[in-house]
Motif scaffolding. Structure first.
Motif, PDB file in Angstrom:
ATOM      1  N   GLN A  18       0.817  -1.217   0.000  1.00 41.01           N
ATOM      2  CA  GLN A  18       0.000   0.000   0.000  1.00 41.01           C
ATOM      3  C   GLN A  18       0.849   1.265   0.000  1.00 41.01           C
ATOM      4  O   GLN A  18       0.424   2.305  -0.505  1.00 41.01           O
ATOM      5  N   GLU A  19       2.054   1.166   0.532  1.00 38.30           N
ATOM      6  CA  GLU A  19       2.951   2.316   0.513  1.00 38.30           C
ATOM      7  C   GLU A  19       3.420   2.642  -0.902  1.00 38.30           C
ATOM      8  O   GLU A  19       3.891   3.754  -1.173  1.00 38.30           O
ATOM      9  N   LYS A  20       3.278   1.683  -1.812  1.00 38.82           N
ATOM     10  CA  LYS A  20       3.653   1.890  -3.218  1.00 38.82           C
ATOM     11  C   LYS A  20       2.445   2.243  -4.087  1.00 38.82           C
ATOM     12  O   LYS A  20       2.606   2.509  -5.284  1.00 38.82           O
ATOM     13  N   PRO A  38       7.495  -1.542 -16.701  1.00 34.13           N
ATOM     14  CA  PRO A  38       7.667  -0.824 -15.427  1.00 34.13           C
ATOM     15  C   PRO A  38       8.883  -1.280 -14.632  1.00 34.13           C
ATOM     16  O   PRO A  38       8.761  -1.809 -13.518  1.00 34.13           O
ATOM     17  N   LYS A  39      10.062  -1.060 -15.169  1.00 35.69           N
ATOM     18  CA  LYS A  39      11.286  -1.515 -14.511  1.00 35.69           C
ATOM     19  C   LYS A  39      11.432  -0.939 -13.108  1.00 35.69           C
ATOM     20  O   LYS A  39      11.865  -1.623 -12.177  1.00 35.69           O
ATOM     21  N   GLU A  40      11.076   0.320 -12.962  1.00 34.79           N
ATOM     22  CA  GLU A  40      11.224   0.961 -11.656  1.00 34.79           C
ATOM     23  C   GLU A  40      10.316   0.322 -10.618  1.00 34.79           C
ATOM     24  O   GLU A  40      10.719   0.107  -9.469  1.00 34.79           O
ATOM     25  N   ASN A  41       9.088  -0.018 -11.028  1.00 39.38           N
ATOM     26  CA  ASN A  41       8.157  -0.685 -10.112  1.00 39.38           C
ATOM     27  C   ASN A  41       8.697  -2.050  -9.690  1.00 39.38           C
ATOM     28  O   ASN A  41       8.630  -2.430  -8.507  1.00 39.38           O
ATOM     29  N   ILE A  42       9.198  -2.794 -10.661  1.00 38.14           N
ATOM     30  CA  ILE A  42       9.732  -4.125 -10.364  1.00 38.14           C
ATOM     31  C   ILE A  42      10.920  -4.024  -9.418  1.00 38.14           C
ATOM     32  O   ILE A  42      11.050  -4.814  -8.471  1.00 38.14           O
ATOM     33  N   GLN A  43      11.779  -3.034  -9.640  1.00 36.26           N
ATOM     34  CA  GLN A  43      12.930  -2.861  -8.750  1.00 36.26           C
ATOM     35  C   GLN A  43      12.474  -2.511  -7.344  1.00 36.26           C
ATOM     36  O   GLN A  43      13.070  -2.964  -6.358  1.00 36.26           O
ATOM     37  N   LEU A  45       9.812  -3.607  -5.942  1.00 32.43           N
ATOM     38  CA  LEU A  45       9.354  -4.866  -5.351  1.00 32.43           C
ATOM     39  C   LEU A  45      10.536  -5.755  -4.967  1.00 32.43           C
ATOM     40  O   LEU A  45      10.494  -6.438  -3.935  1.00 32.43           O
ATOM     41  N   VAL A  46      11.577  -5.746  -5.794  1.00 28.44           N
ATOM     42  CA  VAL A  46      12.789  -6.496  -5.448  1.00 28.44           C
ATOM     43  C   VAL A  46      13.382  -5.942  -4.160  1.00 28.44           C
ATOM     44  O   VAL A  46      13.766  -6.697  -3.247  1.00 28.44           O
ATOM     45  N   ASP A  47      13.456  -4.617  -4.065  1.00 30.06           N
ATOM     46  CA  ASP A  47      14.024  -3.973  -2.879  1.00 30.06           C
ATOM     47  C   ASP A  47      13.198  -4.269  -1.623  1.00 30.06           C
ATOM     48  O   ASP A  47      13.756  -4.347  -0.513  1.00 30.06           O
ATOM     49  N   GLU A 114      20.402 -17.112  -6.119  1.00 27.78           N
ATOM     50  CA  GLU A 114      20.213 -16.078  -7.132  1.00 27.78           C
ATOM     51  C   GLU A 114      18.973 -15.233  -6.823  1.00 27.78           C
ATOM     52  O   GLU A 114      18.991 -14.001  -6.940  1.00 27.78           O
ATOM     53  N   ILE A 115      17.890 -15.887  -6.428  1.00 27.86           N
ATOM     54  CA  ILE A 115      16.659 -15.170  -6.088  1.00 27.86           C
ATOM     55  C   ILE A 115      16.876 -14.276  -4.874  1.00 27.86           C
ATOM     56  O   ILE A 115      16.417 -13.125  -4.831  1.00 27.86           O
ATOM     57  N   LEU A 116      17.588 -14.785  -3.875  1.00 29.45           N
ATOM     58  CA  LEU A 116      17.887 -13.994  -2.687  1.00 29.45           C
ATOM     59  C   LEU A 116      18.726 -12.765  -3.036  1.00 29.45           C
ATOM     60  O   LEU A 116      18.669 -11.744  -2.341  1.00 29.45           O
TER      61      LEU A 116
END
Length: 386
Positions: A18-20, A38-43, A45-47, A114-116
């Protein structure tokens, strides 16, 4: 949605998402209009650590289940459909891999690490000539093993969602010597591997579902990750419920817009907003009914799948969910547009985007005709065995 929140962990993750919300919603129109991924959005979520929530705990992830994923994906899709569907394929792929644990321990350990570290993975299986892999077509992409144990892959894959940010492509290929389909784990930087930016559609324009091109790609034998025993169509498993969850999220966004519009639009022919009109209330009531039915079915089947004792009794329920929820989402957006009227067709209005995006759900597996046919065959077989 509060009715479906069960745990503090779910509440915590929903708060993080919700903060995003503001950022993702604000970028949604631009993503659609320009057809940009949406690369920025995906990043973001990764963060947040979102990309490792379906990685099992024993491998360092959060070990969240299908129900959790569905809850979060529906919420995320109500903010931005392209972001949700793109990251949903990663979550579902990871969840399936670490639930089945069909790989060697070394390969599971490798991918987990790799996922981590932020890697994103998706399967790459569709091809222009074979269509959806769930229909059982043999891939034109082929893999040939050399005497030194190295495999050489050639072919072209379509609909490779999230291709601009994928670290690994879990790619199907036909292995002639084994007369079987194998899956290879291919890193994005392998020589001969490239992404051809072919995605130019009216729906889900920002998913980056481009073509994966393989030209004499060499990969070591250990990266032949999966070798199914049968040449049968892929089974539609519980982790694929991220697909209907995404379309339900779009429907929720359309519903919210329609209700807000009905409560605030006051033409001078009325003494109050159009929400007081019987025909508008009829549409809104039907929207609520469709939402409730679709949501209860989705979360009920997700709950059954997460229970190992009940999972064995599931037959066509996963496909039923996809069929029902997707078609309900289309109806909901249509009714929302009827409430808003001609304004819903304006390119500046989000409803026209929701209308286009929910249509894409019809072309995600499994297709409606296959679901109906399998229901009939299951009923016929059950009657014959009595």
């Amino acid at each position: 949605m509060e009715l479906f929140i069960r745990t503090e962990q779910q509440q915590s993750w929903l708060k993080k998402l919700q903060e995003k919300e503001g950022k993702f919603r604000n970028l949604s129109a631009q993503i659609d209009e320009q057809g940009i991924f949406p690369k920025e959005n995906i990043q973001d979520l990764v963060d947040l650590g979102y990309t490792k929530i379906t990685l099992s705990k024993e491998f360092g992830g959060e070990g969240l289940n299908v129900y959790d994923m569905v809850l979060f994906q529906e919420t995320l899709a109500s903010y931005d459909s392209n972001t949700a569907l793109s990251i949903g394929w990663h979550l579902g792929t990871v969840g399936e891999i670490y639930e089945k644990k069909a790989w060697t321990t070394d390969n599971l350990d490798f991918l987990a690490q790799e996922i981590l570290n932020g890697a994103i993975v998706n399967r790459s299986v569709s091809e222009a000539q074979t269509g959806s892999p769930t229909r059982g077509g043999r891939p034109g992409t082929n893999a040939v093993r050399q005497e030194n144990g190295v495999w050489i892959l050639n072919g072209r894959k379509t609909f490779t969602t999230a291709s601009p940010v994928l670290t690994y492509f879990l790619t199907s290929a036909w292995i002639e010597e084994k007369q079987s389909i194998g899956f290879f784990l291919l890193h994005k930087d392998l020589p001969g591997l490239s992404v051809d930016e072919t995605w130019n559609v009216m729906s889900m324009r920002g998913t980056g579902s481009h073509d994966l091109v393989l030209e004499d790609v060499k990969v070591e034998d250990s990266k032949l990750i999966e070798l199914p025993d049968k040449k049968s169509p892929a089974k539609f498993g519980g982790w694929a419920l991220h697909i209907p969850a995404t379309y339900l999220g779009i429907a929720q966004a359309a519903r919210d817009y329609a209700v807000h519009f009905a409560n605030h639009h006051t033409p001078n022919s009325l003494n109050g907003p159009i929400s007081q009109l019987p025909n508008v209330q009829q549409h809104l009531g039907e929207i609520e009914l469709e939402l409730a039915q679709a949501r209860h079915l989705l979360y009920s089947v997700a709950t059954a799948y997460d229970d190992e004792k009940r999972r064995q009794y599931l037959t066509n329920e996963i496909a039923i969910v996809k069929h029902t929820v997707t078609n309900s989402a289309i109806k909901i957006v249509d009714k929302a547009m009827r409430v808003v009227g001609a304004k819903s067709l304006q390119l500046t209005n989000p409803l026209q985007r929701y209308y286009r995006d929910v249509r894409a759900g019809l072309h995600n597996p499994p297709m409606d005709d296959m679901t109906i046919k399998n229901l009939a065959l299951t009923a016929i077989k059950a009657a014959e065995n009595k």
